[in-house]
Design a protein around this motif. Structure first.
Motif, PDB file in Angstrom:
ATOM      1  N   ALA A 155       0.834  -1.204   0.000  1.00 57.61           N
ATOM      2  CA  ALA A 155       0.000   0.000   0.000  1.00 57.61           C
ATOM      3  C   ALA A 155       0.869   1.255   0.000  1.00 57.61           C
ATOM      4  N   THR A 156       0.233   2.363  -0.275  1.00 56.26           N
ATOM      5  CA  THR A 156       0.905   3.658  -0.208  1.00 56.26           C
ATOM      6  C   THR A 156       1.438   3.894   1.201  1.00 56.26           C
ATOM      7  N   ASP A 160      -3.111   7.927   6.074  1.00 57.67           N
ATOM      8  CA  ASP A 160      -4.510   8.137   5.710  1.00 57.67           C
ATOM      9  C   ASP A 160      -5.238   6.785   5.702  1.00 57.67           C
ATOM     10  N   GLU A 161      -5.981   6.536   6.771  1.00 63.12           N
ATOM     11  CA  GLU A 161      -6.613   5.222   6.941  1.00 63.12           C
ATOM     12  C   GLU A 161      -7.614   4.908   5.847  1.00 63.12           C
ATOM     13  N   ARG A 166      -8.998   1.574   1.210  1.00 61.72           N
ATOM     14  CA  ARG A 166      -9.381   1.447  -0.207  1.00 61.72           C
ATOM     15  C   ARG A 166      -8.392   0.560  -0.960  1.00 61.72           C
ATOM     16  N   GLU A 167      -7.106   0.767  -0.680  1.00 61.76           N
ATOM     17  CA  GLU A 167      -6.101  -0.025  -1.405  1.00 61.76           C
ATOM     18  C   GLU A 167      -6.180  -1.503  -1.023  1.00 61.76           C
ATOM     19  N   PHE A 168      -6.358  -1.775   0.263  1.00 67.11           N
ATOM     20  CA  PHE A 168      -6.490  -3.171   0.693  1.00 67.11           C
ATOM     21  C   PHE A 168      -7.767  -3.798   0.117  1.00 67.11           C
ATOM     22  N   GLN A 169      -8.835  -3.020   0.084  1.00 69.40           N
ATOM     23  CA  GLN A 169     -10.096  -3.531  -0.483  1.00 69.40           C
ATOM     24  C   GLN A 169      -9.924  -3.836  -1.972  1.00 69.40           C
ATOM     25  N   GLN A 170      -9.129  -2.990  -2.636  1.00 69.98           N
ATOM     26  CA  GLN A 170      -8.905  -3.230  -4.052  1.00 69.98           C
ATOM     27  C   GLN A 170      -8.164  -4.555  -4.267  1.00 69.98           C
ATOM     28  N   PRO A 201      -2.756  -3.861  11.106  1.00 67.82           N
ATOM     29  CA  PRO A 201      -4.087  -4.077  11.694  1.00 67.82           C
ATOM     30  C   PRO A 201      -5.224  -3.741  10.715  1.00 67.82           C
ATOM     31  N   LEU A 202      -5.031  -2.688   9.924  1.00 65.02           N
ATOM     32  CA  LEU A 202      -6.042  -2.340   8.917  1.00 65.02           C
ATOM     33  C   LEU A 202      -6.125  -3.419   7.839  1.00 65.02           C
ATOM     34  N   ALA A 203      -4.951  -3.919   7.419  1.00 65.25           N
ATOM     35  CA  ALA A 203      -4.933  -4.949   6.374  1.00 65.25           C
ATOM     36  C   ALA A 203      -5.661  -6.200   6.857  1.00 65.25           C
TER      37      ALA A 203
END
Ligand code: PLP
Length: 221
Positions: A155-156, A160-161, A166-170, A201-203
């Motif tokens: 990811a970038t 910016d959460e 968005r990137e992980f969802q993509q 943790p977000l991923a």
């Protein structure tokens, strides 16, 4: 916190999620890898083929070595005797080379298709159409010595959460599409490698099955 404390803490955080830990050991000396091994780590990620090939004989044989950095086709030969997974497959040419050298070693090498999900231009990876062109080709269907086990993305570098999500969802949506279209009957195609020290943790919340964590374990490089 020691290396062992950090590994135990992260494993405890991942317990009950779909994700497992790959410890990113690049730039760290073998003694540190031995500490991580003693704490139970078995997946080690390196980004330089020569460095990985130099460390591999110094660790026990049950380590799973994962190459996580861009790989030049002329370096595949160095890794083919032992590498478990090449996470950074970003071209048909590389896939072909991995298959060839795996065959020469009578092995099957696992691979993840690396996708470009970051906003930064510099981060490499495939687009979905490029990946689909590879997967639909007759040449790919003939390959016996490379087993695709999922997707990977970086990811970038941002706090910016919303953007990270968005990137992980993509990446996850790419995985789901490829799974349904090309790997519906293949249980081995199961990994979404995403998440690093700053964003794992977000991923994990977005469906990662494999996080690649270095500095949160060893300290900053
Ligand atoms: C270095 C690296 C990591 C680990 O990064 P940390 O921020 O140290 O956790 C993960 N993935 C890739 C592709 C890397 O190059």
């Amino acid at each position: 916190m020691s290396i062992a404390d950090n590994i135990h803490r992260i494993n405890a955080e991942l317990a009950g999620t779909a994700a497992r830990l790959c410890v990113v050991t690049k730039t760290h000396p073998v003694e540190k890898l031995e500490e991580a091994y003693a704490a139970g780590a078995r997946c080690f990620g390196e980004n330089r083929p020569q460095e990985m090939a130099a460390k591999q004989p110094q660790l026990p044989p049950d380590v799973e070595w994962h190459l996580i950095g861009q790989l030049q086709t002329n370096k595949v030969k160095l890794l083919a005797p032992f590498v478990h997974t090449i996470q950074s497959i970003d071209s048909g040419k590389l896939l072909r080379e991995i298959n060839k050298h795996a065959a020469a070693n009578s092995r099957v090498i696992n691979g993840l298709l690396q996708f470009h999900i970051a906003q930064e231009e510099t981060k490499s990876g495939l687009s979905l159409p490029e990946a689909e062109e590879m997967l639909a080709s007759e040449e790919y269907r003939q390959m016996q010595n490379v087993r695709l086990t999922g997707v990977m993305g970086v990811a970038t570098f941002t706090h910016d959460e919303a953007q990270l999500r968005r990137e992980f969802q993509q990446l996850r949506s790419y995985f789901e599409h490829l799974k349904a279209t090309y790997f519906a009957d293949d249980d081995a195609f199961r990994d979404i490698s995403m998440g690093m020290s700053g964003d794992y943790p977000l991923a994990v919340a977005e469906g990662s099955t494999l996080v690649r964590v270095g500095s949160a374990i060893f300290g900053s490089r």
